[in-house]
Design a protein around this motif. Sequence first.
Motif, PDB file in Angstrom:
ATOM      1  N   LEU A  43       4.735  14.240   1.711  1.00 56.43           N
ATOM      2  CA  LEU A  43       4.236  13.836   0.376  1.00 56.43           C
ATOM      3  C   LEU A  43       4.061  15.017  -0.568  1.00 56.43           C
ATOM      4  O   LEU A  43       3.507  14.857  -1.660  1.00 56.43           O
ATOM      5  N   SER A  44       4.518  16.191  -0.165  1.00 61.76           N
ATOM      6  CA  SER A  44       4.220  17.410  -0.922  1.00 61.76           C
ATOM      7  C   SER A  44       4.829  17.430  -2.320  1.00 61.76           C
ATOM      8  O   SER A  44       4.388  18.192  -3.188  1.00 61.76           O
ATOM      9  N   ASP A  45       5.850  16.574  -2.571  1.00 63.62           N
ATOM     10  CA  ASP A  45       6.446  16.572  -3.913  1.00 63.62           C
ATOM     11  C   ASP A  45       5.617  15.795  -4.921  1.00 63.62           C
ATOM     12  O   ASP A  45       5.972  15.707  -6.094  1.00 63.62           O
ATOM     13  N   GLY A  64       4.676   1.645   5.159  1.00 59.12           N
ATOM     14  CA  GLY A  64       5.637   1.488   6.243  1.00 59.12           C
ATOM     15  C   GLY A  64       6.646   2.612   6.289  1.00 59.12           C
ATOM     16  O   GLY A  64       6.986   3.128   7.372  1.00 59.12           O
ATOM     17  N   THR A  65       7.125   3.015   5.119  1.00 57.64           N
ATOM     18  CA  THR A  65       8.098   4.115   5.058  1.00 57.64           C
ATOM     19  C   THR A  65       7.479   5.397   5.587  1.00 57.64           C
ATOM     20  O   THR A  65       8.105   6.148   6.357  1.00 57.64           O
ATOM     21  N   LEU A  66       6.241   5.665   5.169  1.00 61.09           N
ATOM     22  CA  LEU A  66       5.560   6.888   5.580  1.00 61.09           C
ATOM     23  C   LEU A  66       5.331   6.914   7.090  1.00 61.09           C
ATOM     24  O   LEU A  66       5.536   7.945   7.745  1.00 61.09           O
ATOM     25  N   ARG A  67       4.923   5.800   7.648  1.00 65.79           N
ATOM     26  CA  ARG A  67       4.653   5.752   9.087  1.00 65.79           C
ATOM     27  C   ARG A  67       5.935   5.907   9.899  1.00 65.79           C
ATOM     28  O   ARG A  67       5.958   6.576  10.929  1.00 65.79           O
ATOM     29  N   ARG A  68       7.020   5.287   9.426  1.00 68.20           N
ATOM     30  CA  ARG A  68       8.288   5.421  10.154  1.00 68.20           C
ATOM     31  C   ARG A  68       8.830   6.854  10.078  1.00 68.20           C
ATOM     32  O   ARG A  68       9.373   7.383  11.054  1.00 68.20           O
ATOM     33  N   ALA A  69       8.638   7.495   8.929  1.00 64.47           N
ATOM     34  CA  ALA A  69       9.206   8.831   8.738  1.00 64.47           C
ATOM     35  C   ALA A  69       8.425   9.917   9.462  1.00 64.47           C
ATOM     36  O   ALA A  69       8.985  10.948   9.845  1.00 64.47           O
ATOM     37  N   THR A  70       7.127   9.698   9.660  1.00 61.61           N
ATOM     38  CA  THR A  70       6.278  10.763  10.207  1.00 61.61           C
ATOM     39  C   THR A  70       5.698  10.447  11.573  1.00 61.61           C
ATOM     40  O   THR A  70       5.169  11.343  12.243  1.00 61.61           O
ATOM     41  N   GLU A  76      -4.483   4.220  11.825  1.00 62.57           N
ATOM     42  CA  GLU A  76      -5.800   4.844  12.027  1.00 62.57           C
ATOM     43  C   GLU A  76      -5.788   6.293  11.559  1.00 62.57           C
ATOM     44  O   GLU A  76      -6.752   6.779  10.956  1.00 62.57           O
ATOM     45  N   LEU A  77      -4.684   7.018  11.807  1.00 67.07           N
ATOM     46  CA  LEU A  77      -4.608   8.420  11.395  1.00 67.07           C
ATOM     47  C   LEU A  77      -4.565   8.530   9.869  1.00 67.07           C
ATOM     48  O   LEU A  77      -5.213   9.408   9.280  1.00 67.07           O
ATOM     49  N   LEU A  78      -3.829   7.634   9.198  1.00 68.61           N
ATOM     50  CA  LEU A  78      -3.786   7.656   7.739  1.00 68.61           C
ATOM     51  C   LEU A  78      -5.165   7.343   7.149  1.00 68.61           C
ATOM     52  O   LEU A  78      -5.583   7.941   6.155  1.00 68.61           O
ATOM     53  N   THR A  79      -5.885   6.407   7.785  1.00 67.99           N
ATOM     54  CA  THR A  79      -7.243   6.104   7.326  1.00 67.99           C
ATOM     55  C   THR A  79      -8.149   7.319   7.472  1.00 67.99           C
ATOM     56  O   THR A  79      -8.980   7.607   6.602  1.00 67.99           O
ATOM     57  N   SER A  80      -7.984   8.053   8.557  1.00 67.57           N
ATOM     58  CA  SER A  80      -8.759   9.276   8.770  1.00 67.57           C
ATOM     59  C   SER A  80      -8.459  10.312   7.688  1.00 67.57           C
ATOM     60  O   SER A  80      -9.370  10.973   7.177  1.00 67.57           O
ATOM     61  N   ILE A  91       0.853  -1.192   0.000  1.00 69.37           N
ATOM     62  CA  ILE A  91       0.000   0.000   0.000  1.00 69.37           C
ATOM     63  C   ILE A  91       0.884   1.236   0.000  1.00 69.37           C
ATOM     64  O   ILE A  91       1.851   1.330   0.763  1.00 69.37           O
ATOM     65  N   SER A  92       0.546   2.149  -0.885  1.00 73.25           N
ATOM     66  CA  SER A  92       1.273   3.421  -0.972  1.00 73.25           C
ATOM     67  C   SER A  92       0.289   4.573  -0.869  1.00 73.25           C
ATOM     68  O   SER A  92      -0.911   4.422  -1.164  1.00 73.25           O
ATOM     69  N   TYR A  93       0.805   5.737  -0.459  1.00 68.94           N
ATOM     70  CA  TYR A  93      -0.026   6.941  -0.333  1.00 68.94           C
ATOM     71  C   TYR A  93       0.612   8.085  -1.120  1.00 68.94           C
ATOM     72  O   TYR A  93       1.837   8.157  -1.258  1.00 68.94           O
TER      73      TYR A  93
END
Length: 825
Positions: free
Chosen positions: A149-151, A158-164, A169-173, A108-110
Amino acid sequence: MSIFCDVVLPVPLDRAFTYKLKSEDDPPVGGRVVVPFRNEKLTGVVTRLHDEPPPVEARLIVAVLDQEPILTAELMELAAWIAQYYMAPLGEVLRTMLPLMAEVRRSISYRISETGQAILFEGAQQGSSRRSRRSPDEQDIEYTVLDYLSDGQTARSGTLRRATGATAELLTSMLRKKWLLRETEAAPRDARRLLRYAVLVPDVRPPKLNENQLAILAELAGAGGALPVPALRRLELPTTTLSTLVKRGLVTLEDRPAAFHLSGASGPNIAHVLNTAQQAALENIVATLDGHAFGASLLHGVTGSGKTAVYLAAMQHARLAGRSAILLVPEIGLTPAMAGQLHGCFGSSVALLHSALTPDERAEQWYRIRRGEARIVVGTRSAIFAPAVNLGLIIVDEEHDTSYKQEEIPRYHARDVAVMRAKISAATIVLGSATPSLESWRNAETGKYSLVEMKERVNQRPLPVVDLVDMRYEFQQTGQESLFSRALVEQTRATLDRGEQAIILLNRRGYSFAVLCRACGEKLQCENCAIALTHHKPIIPGDPHAAAVNPSGQRLKCHYCGYVKTVPKRCPKCESEHLFYLGAGSQQGEERLQELFPQARIGRMDRDTIRNRFDMEYLLARLHGGQINLLVGTQMIAKGHDIHGVTFVGVVGADHALGLPDFRAAERVFQLLTQVSGRAGRGDLPGSVLVQSYYPEHYAIQCAATHDYRAFVKKEMQYRKWMHYPPYGVLANIIIQSPRLEEAAGWATSLGKCFAGMPLEHVRVLGPASAPIVRIKRIYRFHLLLKATQRQALARTLRAGLAQAEEMGIPRRNLIVDVDAVNLM
């Protein structure tokens, strides 16, 4: 070569989607492909190859997973029947039939959306002035995610959660607020379960070695030349030691198939010499089996009559004839003992299928069955979809059990699907139970099934004597409300003093099933569900499950969504300290029994102590071995366990189910009492049962006490016939659901008016009304109940209702159609 293919996908849409084929790869009909769908990559099944272009531009398939059909024509026909009968999308049905998700690697990517870009710009210009339920720290993390993700590039979850520091649950929101877009990728994956082995190279003269290296070589030589690498770790040597031996050519590393743990439970020995009733039952089954035509039998045998021995003999007959057999059991908890018995009879030709297996294990077992390596299949309801080669026999044990009904889409009933599969495959099906469902009994009465009866226990053992204790009279005599009556305590003590085993059924989980405020009457409810929270005490220190729960405090838990909170010291509504704990569950029963019988070796069997198949195997092994002499638990203890040392069964509070808003309430109470009574006296010693009840005069309890199934059926069938309930009618429950109360109520009202305007024949619509549990997992629920005298009339009405719902804009995912509903809550 075809240009396009139609693919059904696991989405709540009743249609296939057309995709363009790659020139180099033509998938087979019935094979799996990975295709793009919106922003995701999904696995679907090809249903048609053709050259007809769709009205819009077709997207290319991503990958072909199978070079030959993964499902036989018979299973595809069965899938089509399930989709039509249960009003379920074909793609959802096929996803349920194929336990092969392990062969697809999903990621999964965002990426940021236009709305997210605007929010980020607004925050940079003005700061966060938005009204939000989020804490300031969580709002900061939201902006950190947007900035990351602004670029415009995508980032793996996993990368996004570790970096931020964002949670799932917050990403789902943020997805719900349309600040983010989600994309999924899917690619083939090798799902074989492999274990790395260290293998000693023969005939090699070793050079000078150090002590650690010699230790590994000695260990390998002592094990016959090969050992799993994890087994060498117990030597507690540096990992570089093995690497050095590999480099010097003394040891090689090989990947070999990992062994599968079928069962750690052996189960009781089943006699191979059948008595007269068992032999007659077997001959009835074998006659149909040898005819190579569809035939259905209802095997009605009292508890302890030896139905399992008949099953094994029939499966052996099918196997010797070169045919496969499937045995369904209602609970995962029953599979260890049954798998152990089957393995003892059939060896490595047994396969196991149920949801507690890992995805890789399920895929491995599925392919063993498909290749014909395993001719005997045992499992829970999903095992009915096993790709058995030359299927000859299907057995549904405890066919009355409601666990065979799936509560997610597709909402199929495994018993009825098993009958249809047997019909499609020209196989024999046997439905076995001591308390058959009234639907199956009616089919036997009308000649659809042949009725085979086994009226006595094996070795002429008597059925247990059942005594009733009127708890109203008990209260008058003692002047206090007690969980266990005096008679139950006395009989339990006498049983333990004789060195025998006892079982106490207390069909509620937890310590207390509700918490009330004495001052204002407030009931502590779940935040997500309209249901009272169950009170749990900390796990007793020394219990093998203690590590799974924080033992420092008590907790309240919702058994629907899993929500947990600590027990408050004051009422959250009125601040009163006077909280009242209502009722008793199996945990409190265990505590009270420990106080009454401090020398007893007590075990507990419920969903809180049995979390996987290994827990069940461990508990049953202790029970069979005599380490436990007093077992307390929920209805799990009533299902098929054969413990010869149990001579007494006590039943506490089982009659509360008679007050539930369910027309099957009396049937379920009768079945539960009969089944749990059947656990007593299965060995050489006679058994006894004591049932505590506030309604001892109820016909369900009276008939259970006298082991009179036919008397219960006669009484219950009268009520069903008068009210046109199954088996004298058919029904479906339509559930309308939404996170917004107003939306769910509005849709339910509109759909109710739609049915009211239809020219209904042989169909009656009840509702709409709020469901008995109006909110589950923050989803509001309303329902309509459709009763019909004819199956075809019900199906026509349901299809017309679904078509009208689509025209009214009610999303299909918000509409659940439960045909032959078992759970009306």
